[in-house]
Design a protein around this motif. Structure first.
Motif, PDB file in Angstrom:
ATOM      1  N   TYR A  15       0.830  -1.203   0.000  1.00  0.00           N
ATOM      2  CA  TYR A  15       0.000   0.000   0.000  1.00  0.00           C
ATOM      3  C   TYR A  15       0.871   1.262   0.000  1.00  0.00           C
ATOM      4  O   TYR A  15       2.023   1.231   0.399  1.00  0.00           O
ATOM      5  CB  TYR A  15      -0.925   0.000   1.218  1.00  0.00           C
ATOM      6  N   GLY A  16       0.274   2.332  -0.468  1.00  0.00           N
ATOM      7  CA  GLY A  16       0.989   3.604  -0.441  1.00  0.00           C
ATOM      8  C   GLY A  16       1.644   3.938  -1.758  1.00  0.00           C
ATOM      9  O   GLY A  16       2.224   4.997  -1.906  1.00  0.00           O
ATOM     10  N   ARG A  17       1.560   3.083  -2.734  1.00  0.00           N
ATOM     11  CA  ARG A  17       2.196   3.358  -4.022  1.00  0.00           C
ATOM     12  C   ARG A  17       1.224   3.978  -5.016  1.00  0.00           C
ATOM     13  O   ARG A  17       1.623   4.730  -5.879  1.00  0.00           O
ATOM     14  CB  ARG A  17       2.743   2.061  -4.611  1.00  0.00           C
ATOM     15  N   THR A  18      -0.028   3.626  -4.912  1.00  0.00           N
ATOM     16  CA  THR A  18      -1.000   4.064  -5.909  1.00  0.00           C
ATOM     17  C   THR A  18      -1.124   5.589  -6.018  1.00  0.00           C
ATOM     18  O   THR A  18      -1.095   6.109  -7.120  1.00  0.00           O
ATOM     19  CB  THR A  18      -2.375   3.439  -5.643  1.00  0.00           C
ATOM     20  N   PRO A  19      -1.238   6.300  -4.931  1.00  0.00           N
ATOM     21  CA  PRO A  19      -1.359   7.759  -5.034  1.00  0.00           C
ATOM     22  C   PRO A  19      -0.172   8.389  -5.756  1.00  0.00           C
ATOM     23  O   PRO A  19      -0.333   9.298  -6.549  1.00  0.00           O
ATOM     24  CB  PRO A  19      -1.415   8.214  -3.577  1.00  0.00           C
ATOM     25  N   LYS A  20       1.014   7.882  -5.492  1.00  0.00           N
ATOM     26  CA  LYS A  20       2.214   8.436  -6.132  1.00  0.00           C
ATOM     27  C   LYS A  20       2.178   8.209  -7.635  1.00  0.00           C
ATOM     28  O   LYS A  20       2.507   9.082  -8.416  1.00  0.00           O
ATOM     29  CB  LYS A  20       3.456   7.777  -5.532  1.00  0.00           C
ATOM     30  N   ASN A  21       1.763   7.023  -8.013  1.00  0.00           N
ATOM     31  CA  ASN A  21       1.661   6.730  -9.437  1.00  0.00           C
ATOM     32  C   ASN A  21       0.648   7.637 -10.119  1.00  0.00           C
ATOM     33  O   ASN A  21       0.848   8.092 -11.234  1.00  0.00           O
ATOM     34  CB  ASN A  21       1.249   5.265  -9.641  1.00  0.00           C
ATOM     35  N   LYS A  24       2.084  11.045 -10.588  1.00  0.00           N
ATOM     36  CA  LYS A  24       3.054  11.065 -11.680  1.00  0.00           C
ATOM     37  C   LYS A  24       2.365  11.153 -13.022  1.00  0.00           C
ATOM     38  O   LYS A  24       2.794  11.852 -13.913  1.00  0.00           O
ATOM     39  CB  LYS A  24       3.911   9.800 -11.619  1.00  0.00           C
ATOM     40  N   LYS A  25       1.264  10.445 -13.142  1.00  0.00           N
ATOM     41  CA  LYS A  25       0.512  10.473 -14.397  1.00  0.00           C
ATOM     42  C   LYS A  25      -0.057  11.857 -14.640  1.00  0.00           C
ATOM     43  O   LYS A  25      -0.007  12.385 -15.744  1.00  0.00           O
ATOM     44  CB  LYS A  25      -0.633   9.458 -14.335  1.00  0.00           C
ATOM     45  N   ILE A  26      -0.607  12.471 -13.601  1.00  0.00           N
ATOM     46  CA  ILE A  26      -1.179  13.809 -13.718  1.00  0.00           C
ATOM     47  C   ILE A  26      -0.093  14.805 -14.072  1.00  0.00           C
ATOM     48  O   ILE A  26      -0.255  15.667 -14.923  1.00  0.00           O
ATOM     49  CB  ILE A  26      -1.892  14.210 -12.405  1.00  0.00           C
ATOM     50  N   GLU A  27       1.059  14.654 -13.431  1.00  0.00           N
ATOM     51  CA  GLU A  27       2.162  15.568 -13.685  1.00  0.00           C
ATOM     52  C   GLU A  27       2.618  15.466 -15.138  1.00  0.00           C
ATOM     53  O   GLU A  27       2.897  16.459 -15.789  1.00  0.00           O
ATOM     54  CB  GLU A  27       3.318  15.223 -12.757  1.00  0.00           C
ATOM     55  N   ALA A  65      -9.119  19.939 -16.481  1.00  0.00           N
ATOM     56  CA  ALA A  65      -8.106  20.360 -15.518  1.00  0.00           C
ATOM     57  C   ALA A  65      -6.710  19.876 -15.901  1.00  0.00           C
ATOM     58  O   ALA A  65      -5.742  20.612 -15.797  1.00  0.00           O
ATOM     59  CB  ALA A  65      -8.479  19.857 -14.132  1.00  0.00           C
ATOM     60  N   TYR A  66      -6.610  18.652 -16.386  1.00  0.00           N
ATOM     61  CA  TYR A  66      -5.272  18.087 -16.611  1.00  0.00           C
ATOM     62  C   TYR A  66      -5.031  17.652 -18.045  1.00  0.00           C
ATOM     63  O   TYR A  66      -3.969  17.216 -18.383  1.00  0.00           O
ATOM     64  CB  TYR A  66      -5.039  16.913 -15.664  1.00  0.00           C
ATOM     65  N   GLU A  67      -6.056  17.743 -18.889  1.00  0.00           N
ATOM     66  CA  GLU A  67      -5.844  17.446 -20.296  1.00  0.00           C
ATOM     67  C   GLU A  67      -6.906  18.158 -21.109  1.00  0.00           C
ATOM     68  O   GLU A  67      -7.940  18.537 -20.593  1.00  0.00           O
ATOM     69  CB  GLU A  67      -5.895  15.933 -20.539  1.00  0.00           C
TER      70      GLU A  67
END
Ligand SMILES: [Zn+2]
Length: 68
Positions: A15-21, A24-27, A65-67
């Motif tokens: 757990y804890g990896r999904t938000p970071k991924n 990164k995609k949004i960025e 917002a992001y695309e």
């Protein structure tokens, strides 16, 4: 007795990896350039949330917002 023990920690590191991924995609989407619907050049960049600016024909338009 003893039932239900020994299961903690098995998935703790998963757990804890999904938000970071996701971030990164949004960025990546924020930094990417998109094709301008006016001049069809790939010069559109996001200037703020939902606002996009074409560096070729200088047109500002609203998108998502992001695309576009
Ligand atoms: Zn343009």
């Amino acid at each position: 007795m003893g039932k239900g023990q020994g299961t903690t920690g098995r998935f703790g590191t998963r757990y804890g990896r999904t938000p970071k991924n996701k971030l990164k995609k949004i960025e990546a989407k924020q930094k990417a350039t998109y094709t301008c619907p006016h001049c069809t050049y790939k010069k559109v960049k996001r200037v703020s949330s939902g606002i996009w600016l074409c560096n070729k024909c200088d047109v500002k338009f609203a998108g998502r917002a992001y695309e576009i």
